[in-house]
Design a protein around this motif. Structure first.
Motif, PDB file in Angstrom:
ATOM      1  N   SER A  14       0.844  -1.203   0.000  1.00 18.63           N
ATOM      2  CA  SER A  14       0.000   0.000   0.000  1.00 18.63           C
ATOM      3  C   SER A  14       0.874   1.245   0.000  1.00 18.63           C
ATOM      4  O   SER A  14       2.025   1.220   0.450  1.00 18.63           O
ATOM      5  CB  SER A  14      -0.900   0.002   1.236  1.00 18.63           C
ATOM      6  N   GLU A  16       0.620   3.748   1.933  1.00 18.40           N
ATOM      7  CA  GLU A  16       0.924   4.096   3.320  1.00 18.40           C
ATOM      8  C   GLU A  16       2.110   3.286   3.836  1.00 18.40           C
ATOM      9  O   GLU A  16       2.969   3.811   4.557  1.00 18.40           O
ATOM     10  CB  GLU A  16      -0.303   3.857   4.215  1.00 18.40           C
ATOM     11  N   TRP A  19       5.274   4.678   2.275  1.00 14.79           N
ATOM     12  CA  TRP A  19       5.604   5.979   2.848  1.00 14.79           C
ATOM     13  C   TRP A  19       6.181   5.821   4.252  1.00 14.79           C
ATOM     14  O   TRP A  19       7.093   6.537   4.652  1.00 14.79           O
ATOM     15  CB  TRP A  19       4.367   6.873   2.863  1.00 14.79           C
ATOM     16  N   GLN A  20       5.664   4.856   5.019  1.00 18.07           N
ATOM     17  CA  GLN A  20       6.170   4.594   6.368  1.00 18.07           C
ATOM     18  C   GLN A  20       7.640   4.168   6.301  1.00 18.07           C
ATOM     19  O   GLN A  20       8.468   4.651   7.081  1.00 18.07           O
ATOM     20  CB  GLN A  20       5.338   3.505   7.043  1.00 18.07           C
ATOM     21  N   ARG A  23       9.793   7.202   5.393  1.00 14.99           N
ATOM     22  CA  ARG A  23       9.942   8.098   6.555  1.00 14.99           C
ATOM     23  C   ARG A  23      10.943   7.542   7.554  1.00 14.99           C
ATOM     24  O   ARG A  23      11.787   8.266   8.071  1.00 14.99           O
ATOM     25  CB  ARG A  23       8.595   8.304   7.253  1.00 14.99           C
ATOM     26  N   TRP A  60       2.360   7.087  -5.440  1.00 13.88           N
ATOM     27  CA  TRP A  60       1.949   6.477  -4.172  1.00 13.88           C
ATOM     28  C   TRP A  60       2.272   7.404  -3.002  1.00 13.88           C
ATOM     29  O   TRP A  60       1.567   7.396  -2.001  1.00 13.88           O
ATOM     30  CB  TRP A  60       2.602   5.107  -3.993  1.00 13.88           C
ATOM     31  N   ARG A  63      -0.491   9.925  -2.739  1.00 16.28           N
ATOM     32  CA  ARG A  63      -1.701   9.276  -2.226  1.00 16.28           C
ATOM     33  C   ARG A  63      -1.583   8.992  -0.735  1.00 16.28           C
ATOM     34  O   ARG A  63      -2.548   9.128   0.007  1.00 16.28           O
ATOM     35  CB  ARG A  63      -1.966   7.982  -2.998  1.00 16.28           C
ATOM     36  N   ALA A  64      -0.377   8.565  -0.307  1.00 13.65           N
ATOM     37  CA  ALA A  64      -0.174   8.254   1.114  1.00 13.65           C
ATOM     38  C   ALA A  64      -0.324   9.508   1.974  1.00 13.65           C
ATOM     39  O   ALA A  64      -0.803   9.439   3.098  1.00 13.65           O
ATOM     40  CB  ALA A  64       1.204   7.629   1.318  1.00 13.65           C
ATOM     41  N   LYS A  65       0.082  10.664   1.435  1.00 16.98           N
ATOM     42  CA  LYS A  65      -0.016  11.914   2.193  1.00 16.98           C
ATOM     43  C   LYS A  65      -1.384  12.572   2.035  1.00 16.98           C
ATOM     44  O   LYS A  65      -1.624  13.630   2.590  1.00 16.98           O
ATOM     45  CB  LYS A  65       1.074  12.886   1.732  1.00 16.98           C
TER      46      LYS A  65
END
Length: 125
Positions: A14, A16, A19-20, A23, A60, A63-65
């Motif tokens: 996904s 998210e 992105w995790q 980060r 992506w 979209r995640a943000k």
């Protein structure tokens, strides 16, 4: 005995999740190798996600943000011509067909009709 994975099945992550990981890689508490092992992802994949996010090429990531997808740039060129409604229709050249023979001679047919073409094909056959 551990279960074997089917080689044709690709995992889908996904936005998210990606992105995790990106980060966490920026926090530099763990190396990329350690992150990859922690989340059971290939190290090269983590590096790719990092490059995409850094270059701003990651759909992506937007979209995640929760950001909207980037709009598609409109083309400035439209292949049309516009003329006033009262203008006369443009004069187009009459269609012509040129038949080239082996001898170098050419036969040019102006305003050819389907019947004319059928007769020409029959004569050349």
């Amino acid at each position: 005995m551990p279960a074997l994975k089917h080689p044709d099945v690709r995992r889908v992550f996904s936005p998210e999740f990606k992105w995790q990981i990106v980060r966490e890689s920026k926090e530099r508490t763990l190396s990329v190798s350690e992150l990859a092992r922690k989340y059971d992802v290939n190290t090269n994949q983590v590096f790719r996600w990092m490059r995409e996010a850094e270059a701003g090429q990651a759909l992506w990531g937007r979209r995640a943000k929760g950001e909207p997808d980037a709009p598609v740039a409109a083309s400035a060129f439209l292949p049309v011509s516009v003329r006033p409604a009262n203008a006369a229709a443009p004069v187009l050249p009459k269609p012509a067909i040129t038949v080239s023979f082996r001898s170098g001679h050419q036969l040019m047919l102006h305003e050819a009709t389907p019947a004319m073409l059928a007769q020409l094909v029959a004569a050349l056959s």
